[in-house]
Scaffold this active site. Structure first.
Site, PDB file in Angstrom:
ATOM      1  N   ARG A 112       3.019 -12.390   5.054  1.00  0.00           N
ATOM      2  CA  ARG A 112       4.469 -12.336   4.855  1.00  0.00           C
ATOM      3  C   ARG A 112       5.216 -11.776   6.067  1.00  0.00           C
ATOM      4  O   ARG A 112       6.428 -11.861   6.154  1.00  0.00           O
ATOM      5  CB  ARG A 112       4.801 -11.527   3.600  1.00  0.00           C
ATOM      6  CG  ARG A 112       4.205 -12.160   2.340  1.00  0.00           C
ATOM      7  CD  ARG A 112       4.440 -11.331   1.100  1.00  0.00           C
ATOM      8  NE  ARG A 112       5.842 -11.361   0.690  1.00  0.00           N
ATOM      9  CZ  ARG A 112       6.308 -10.748  -0.404  1.00  0.00           C
ATOM     10  NH1 ARG A 112       5.481 -10.060  -1.174  1.00  0.00           N
ATOM     11  NH2 ARG A 112       7.571 -10.823  -0.717  1.00  0.00           N
TER      12      ARG A 112
ATOM     13  N   HIS B 147      -2.937 -16.322   9.696  1.00  0.00           N
ATOM     14  CA  HIS B 147      -2.047 -15.156   9.765  1.00  0.00           C
ATOM     15  C   HIS B 147      -2.680 -13.944  10.442  1.00  0.00           C
ATOM     16  O   HIS B 147      -2.333 -12.804  10.141  1.00  0.00           O
ATOM     17  CB  HIS B 147      -1.555 -14.763   8.364  1.00  0.00           C
ATOM     18  CG  HIS B 147      -1.012 -15.908   7.566  1.00  0.00           C
ATOM     19  ND1 HIS B 147       0.092 -16.645   7.957  1.00  0.00           N
ATOM     20  CD2 HIS B 147      -1.439 -16.469   6.400  1.00  0.00           C
ATOM     21  CE1 HIS B 147       0.327 -17.594   7.067  1.00  0.00           C
ATOM     22  NE2 HIS B 147      -0.592 -17.517   6.116  1.00  0.00           N
TER      23      HIS B 147
ATOM     24  N   PRO C 226       0.833  -1.205   0.000  1.00  0.00           N
ATOM     25  CA  PRO C 226       0.000   0.000   0.000  1.00  0.00           C
ATOM     26  C   PRO C 226       0.866   1.252   0.000  1.00  0.00           C
ATOM     27  O   PRO C 226       1.890   1.305   0.667  1.00  0.00           O
ATOM     28  CB  PRO C 226      -0.778  -0.127   1.315  1.00  0.00           C
ATOM     29  CG  PRO C 226      -0.741  -1.574   1.656  1.00  0.00           C
ATOM     30  CD  PRO C 226       0.556  -2.081   1.138  1.00  0.00           C
ATOM     31  N   GLU C 227       0.457   2.245  -0.779  1.00  0.00           N
ATOM     32  CA  GLU C 227       1.175   3.513  -0.817  1.00  0.00           C
ATOM     33  C   GLU C 227       0.412   4.545   0.009  1.00  0.00           C
ATOM     34  O   GLU C 227      -0.619   4.234   0.617  1.00  0.00           O
ATOM     35  CB  GLU C 227       1.363   3.952  -2.264  1.00  0.00           C
ATOM     36  CG  GLU C 227       2.187   2.962  -3.084  1.00  0.00           C
ATOM     37  CD  GLU C 227       2.457   3.423  -4.501  1.00  0.00           C
ATOM     38  OE1 GLU C 227       2.529   4.649  -4.737  1.00  0.00           O
ATOM     39  OE2 GLU C 227       2.599   2.561  -5.391  1.00  0.00           O
TER      40      GLU C 227
END
Length: 287
Positions: free
Chosen positions: A124, A106, A2-3
């Protein structure tokens, strides 16, 4: 990853939901994120209010009572989900990446309120939580980062002097968080297209007028992306039921092989890979 616009959408969603709410309990199911979550992590939250949720660059900042701050970085695959008690949550994701609903695996951290809980999911595990114990340390935490595009310090004097003696590609430098905070691969390509600057131009050769274009278009592109709800690279929605719409505004990103969208240009958008990143541009329009 995400930016800035996508993290801002998460911030808005979270702030609307948890501002001035008291935390009942915190469950840490997996401490092993990018930085290990401390054993006493829950003690900073339990029975304390979330004053507000702010953001700097791609970092979320939870303001807790007693001047404690919690930074959250989503890393490559982190998402934040809001789960209502006793409700069928059709969509839980506050962002536009990965699963629109809470995955079964997760789910590393749960922050539990009276009527709902906030869950951090990260397959991740490149994201992290960090406790900051005072305002001075919070400010120092971001000393290594450059200004955001919206910062008044991101001006012609700063940009031109930063570029003056550097033999680096402009696309590469726009991704350097030490120069400018929050811009990632999607928006760097779009900013340079709108500025009509080739991504592989060396910054030391950019004129003041070209620097002005980069400054102006950085603000314009990111503000437009935020107003459109960010970029949904996949067809997912946020918890309000709406999905990001800026992907419909892409001029070059993921448009390789398509005709350039500039009036009277008949060239096709090209894609090149450098440093494991895709760069999209029009060779005719960007010089």
């Amino acid at each position: 990853m995400p930016e800035l616009p996508e993290v801002e959408i998460v911030r808005q969603s979270l702030n609307k939901k948890i501002k001035q709410k008291k935390v009942k309990k915190v469950i840490v199911r997996n401490r092993n994120l990018r930085f290990k979550i401390p054993l006493n992590f829950s003690s900073y939250f339990e029975n304390k209010k979330i004053i507000k949720v702010e953001r700097f660059s791609k970092y979320l900042i939870l303001y807790l009572s007693k001047s404690i701050y919690c930074l959250i970085h989503l890393g490559m695959s982190g998402t934040i989900h809001i789960i209502e008690n006793k409700m069928n949550n059709i969509i839980t994701n506050t962002s536009f990446y990965n699963s629109p609903t809470l995955p079964k695996k997760h789910n590393h951290v749960e922050i539990i309120f009276e009527k709902f809980k906030v869950v951090y999911n990260d397959p991740r595990r490149f994201g992290f939580f960090q406790i900051i114990k005072n305002k001075k340390n919070l400010k120092e935490r971001f000393n290594h980062l450059g200004p955001e595009p919206f910062d008044l310090n991101f001006d012609l004097n700063y940009v031109y002097n930063y570029f003056k003696y550097k033999n680096r590609d402009i696309k590469n430098l726009l991704l350097d968080q030490k120069f400018i905070s929050g811009v990632g691969n999607i928006y760097a390509s779009e900013i340079l297209f709108k500025s009509k600057i080739h991504p592989y131009r060396k910054v030391c050769f950019l004129s003041k007028e070209e620097c002005k274009k980069i400054i102006l278009n950085s603000k314009k592109i990111l503000l437009k992306a935020i107003s459109k709800g960010g970029s949904s690279i996949r067809d997912f929605k946020n918890t309000s039921g709406s999905k990001g719409g800026f992907q419909n505004e892409f001029k070059v990103y993921q448009q390789q092989g398509m005709k350039c969208k500039n009036f009277r240009c008949t060239d096709l958008i090209k894609k090149k890979i450098s440093s494991n990143r895709s760069t999209f541009f029009c060779e005719s329009c960007q010089k």
